[in-house]
Design a protein around this motif. Structure first.
Motif, short mmCIF file in Angstrom:
data_model
loop_
_atom_site.label_atom_id
_atom_site.label_comp_id
_atom_site.label_asym_id
_atom_site.label_seq_id
_atom_site.Cartn_x
_atom_site.Cartn_y
_atom_site.Cartn_z
N ALA A 1 -18.58 -13.99 -19.36
CA ALA A 1 -17.81 -13.20 -20.33
C ALA A 1 -17.06 -14.12 -21.29
CB ALA A 1 -16.85 -12.25 -19.61
N ALA A 2 -16.55 -15.22 -20.77
CA ALA A 2 -15.87 -16.20 -21.64
C ALA A 2 -16.87 -16.83 -22.61
CB ALA A 2 -15.18 -17.27 -20.80
N GLU A 3 -18.08 -17.09 -22.16
CA GLU A 3 -19.10 -17.64 -23.05
C GLU A 3 -19.45 -16.63 -24.14
OE1 GLU A 3 -22.41 -19.11 -20.75
OE2 GLU A 3 -21.14 -20.51 -19.65
N LEU A 4 -19.46 -15.36 -23.81
CA LEU A 4 -19.67 -14.31 -24.79
C LEU A 4 -18.54 -14.32 -25.82
CD1 LEU A 4 -20.92 -11.66 -25.88
CD2 LEU A 4 -19.67 -10.47 -24.06
N LEU A 5 -17.33 -14.37 -25.34
CA LEU A 5 -16.15 -14.38 -26.21
C LEU A 5 -16.13 -15.58 -27.14
CD1 LEU A 5 -13.47 -13.04 -26.96
CD2 LEU A 5 -12.43 -14.29 -25.05
N GLU A 6 -16.65 -16.70 -26.67
CA GLU A 6 -16.64 -17.93 -27.46
C GLU A 6 -17.34 -17.74 -28.81
OE1 GLU A 6 -17.41 -22.66 -26.61
OE2 GLU A 6 -18.64 -21.19 -25.54
N HIS A 7 -18.36 -16.90 -28.84
CA HIS A 7 -19.07 -16.67 -30.10
C HIS A 7 -18.21 -15.96 -31.14
CE1 HIS A 7 -22.97 -18.12 -28.78
NE2 HIS A 7 -22.77 -17.50 -27.64
N PHE A 8 -17.15 -15.30 -30.70
CA PHE A 8 -16.28 -14.56 -31.61
C PHE A 8 -14.99 -15.30 -31.93
CE2 PHE A 8 -18.94 -11.42 -29.51
CZ PHE A 8 -19.42 -10.71 -30.60
N GLN A 9 -14.77 -16.41 -31.24
CA GLN A 9 -13.54 -17.16 -31.44
C GLN A 9 -13.43 -17.58 -32.91
OE1 GLN A 9 -13.33 -20.73 -29.08
NE2 GLN A 9 -11.11 -20.82 -29.22
N TRP A 10 -12.30 -17.33 -33.47
CA TRP A 10 -11.92 -17.70 -34.83
C TRP A 10 -12.60 -16.87 -35.91
CZ3 TRP A 10 -7.98 -19.85 -33.08
CH2 TRP A 10 -8.04 -20.81 -32.07
N ALA B 1 -14.24 -8.67 -39.78
CA ALA B 1 -15.45 -8.44 -40.59
C ALA B 1 -16.58 -9.37 -40.16
CB ALA B 1 -15.14 -8.61 -42.07
N GLU B 2 -16.27 -10.64 -39.96
CA GLU B 2 -17.30 -11.60 -39.53
C GLU B 2 -17.87 -11.23 -38.17
OE1 GLU B 2 -15.72 -15.70 -41.71
OE2 GLU B 2 -14.86 -15.09 -39.78
N SER B 3 -17.00 -10.75 -37.28
CA SER B 3 -17.48 -10.40 -35.93
C SER B 3 -18.40 -9.18 -35.95
CB SER B 3 -16.30 -10.15 -34.99
OG SER B 3 -15.65 -8.94 -35.28
N ALA B 4 -18.26 -8.35 -36.97
CA ALA B 4 -19.09 -7.15 -37.08
C ALA B 4 -20.42 -7.41 -37.80
CB ALA B 4 -18.32 -6.05 -37.80
N SER B 5 -20.56 -8.56 -38.40
CA SER B 5 -21.80 -8.87 -39.14
C SER B 5 -22.25 -10.30 -38.82
CB SER B 5 -21.60 -8.67 -40.64
OG SER B 5 -20.56 -9.51 -41.10
N LEU B 6 -22.65 -10.50 -37.60
CA LEU B 6 -23.07 -11.82 -37.14
C LEU B 6 -24.41 -12.21 -37.76
CD1 LEU B 6 -22.28 -11.36 -33.35
CD2 LEU B 6 -20.92 -12.66 -35.01
N PRO B 7 -24.60 -13.48 -38.06
CA PRO B 7 -25.93 -13.94 -38.49
C PRO B 7 -26.94 -13.66 -37.37
CG PRO B 7 -24.27 -15.66 -38.80
CD PRO B 7 -23.62 -14.56 -38.02
N PRO B 8 -28.20 -13.44 -37.71
CA PRO B 8 -29.20 -13.09 -36.69
C PRO B 8 -29.27 -14.06 -35.51
CG PRO B 8 -30.11 -12.77 -38.87
CD PRO B 8 -28.76 -13.43 -39.06
N ASP B 9 -29.17 -15.36 -35.75
CA ASP B 9 -29.27 -16.32 -34.65
C ASP B 9 -28.07 -16.20 -33.71
OD1 ASP B 9 -27.73 -17.42 -36.81
OD2 ASP B 9 -27.88 -19.40 -35.89
N VAL B 10 -26.89 -15.99 -34.27
CA VAL B 10 -25.69 -15.84 -33.44
C VAL B 10 -25.73 -14.51 -32.70
CG1 VAL B 10 -23.16 -15.70 -33.45
CG2 VAL B 10 -24.32 -17.34 -34.93
N ARG B 11 -26.18 -13.47 -33.39
CA ARG B 11 -26.30 -12.15 -32.76
C ARG B 11 -27.21 -12.23 -31.53
NH1 ARG B 11 -29.65 -7.75 -32.92
NH2 ARG B 11 -28.63 -5.73 -32.67
N GLU B 12 -28.32 -12.94 -31.65
CA GLU B 12 -29.24 -13.09 -30.51
C GLU B 12 -28.57 -13.81 -29.35
OE1 GLU B 12 -32.58 -12.80 -28.08
OE2 GLU B 12 -31.93 -11.64 -29.81
N LYS B 13 -27.79 -14.84 -29.65
CA LYS B 13 -27.05 -15.56 -28.60
C LYS B 13 -26.04 -14.63 -27.93
CE LYS B 13 -27.56 -20.09 -30.75
NZ LYS B 13 -26.91 -21.16 -31.50
N VAL B 14 -25.37 -13.82 -28.72
CA VAL B 14 -24.39 -12.86 -28.19
C VAL B 14 -25.10 -11.86 -27.27
CG1 VAL B 14 -22.90 -10.91 -28.84
CG2 VAL B 14 -22.68 -13.12 -30.01
N ILE B 15 -26.23 -11.37 -27.70
CA ILE B 15 -26.99 -10.41 -26.89
C ILE B 15 -27.37 -11.02 -25.55
CG2 ILE B 15 -29.21 -9.20 -26.75
CD1 ILE B 15 -28.87 -8.65 -29.81
#
Length: 134
Positions: A56-65, A69-83
């Motif tokens: 869960a912390a690794e998931l959260l890391e993708h949203f840090q900082w 708005a940025e968290s709601a529109s992730l680039p495709p590569d980051v979105r895949e990592k989040v998924i």
């Protein structure tokens, strides 16, 4: 609506029978995966809960900082990592539920009924307050 009515309503909306079957299939696949690697010895509830928290912390890391708005529109590569991080969290949750002999779908339905009682629409609509603050 009565609590029983709420529960029945949630059951129809949240988890059709197919969802439970899919969870059971995942559970069985996770059992095989761990058994083939002789990892069951490491899969105590404590260790699985710890691993789930780390994922869960690794998931959260993708949203840090990020901004909202940025968290709601992730680039495709980051979105895949989040998924994939969400999948890690979910798989550990399924494994933990298995070890504790918990039906996670049924527990989620019960929790939704509890939350509906704690957060009635008349008090909670549009509010971020905790139920103890109403």
């Amino acid at each position: 609506m009565s609590i029983t009515g709420l529960c029945l309503c949630w059951q129809r909306q949240i988890a059709p029978i197919g969802a439970q079957v899919e969870i059971e299939e995942l559970r069985d696949e996770l059992r095989r995966f761990a058994s083939e690697r002789q990892w069951d010895q490491f899969h105590s509830p404590k260790n699985l809960a710890t691993a789930l928290t780390i994922e869960a912390a690794e998931l959260l890391e993708h949203f840090q900082w990020l901004t909202e708005a940025e968290s709601a529109s992730l680039p495709p590569d980051v979105r895949e990592k989040v998924i994939l991080e969400m999948a890690d969290v979910f798989l550990y949750l399924v494994r933990l539920a298995d070890k504790l002999d918990a039906n996670i779908i049924e527990a989620a339905k019960r929790k939704l009924v509890i939350n509906a009682q704690k957060y009635p629409v008349s008090l909670a609509k549009g509010s971020a307050k905790k139920y103890t603050e109403f």
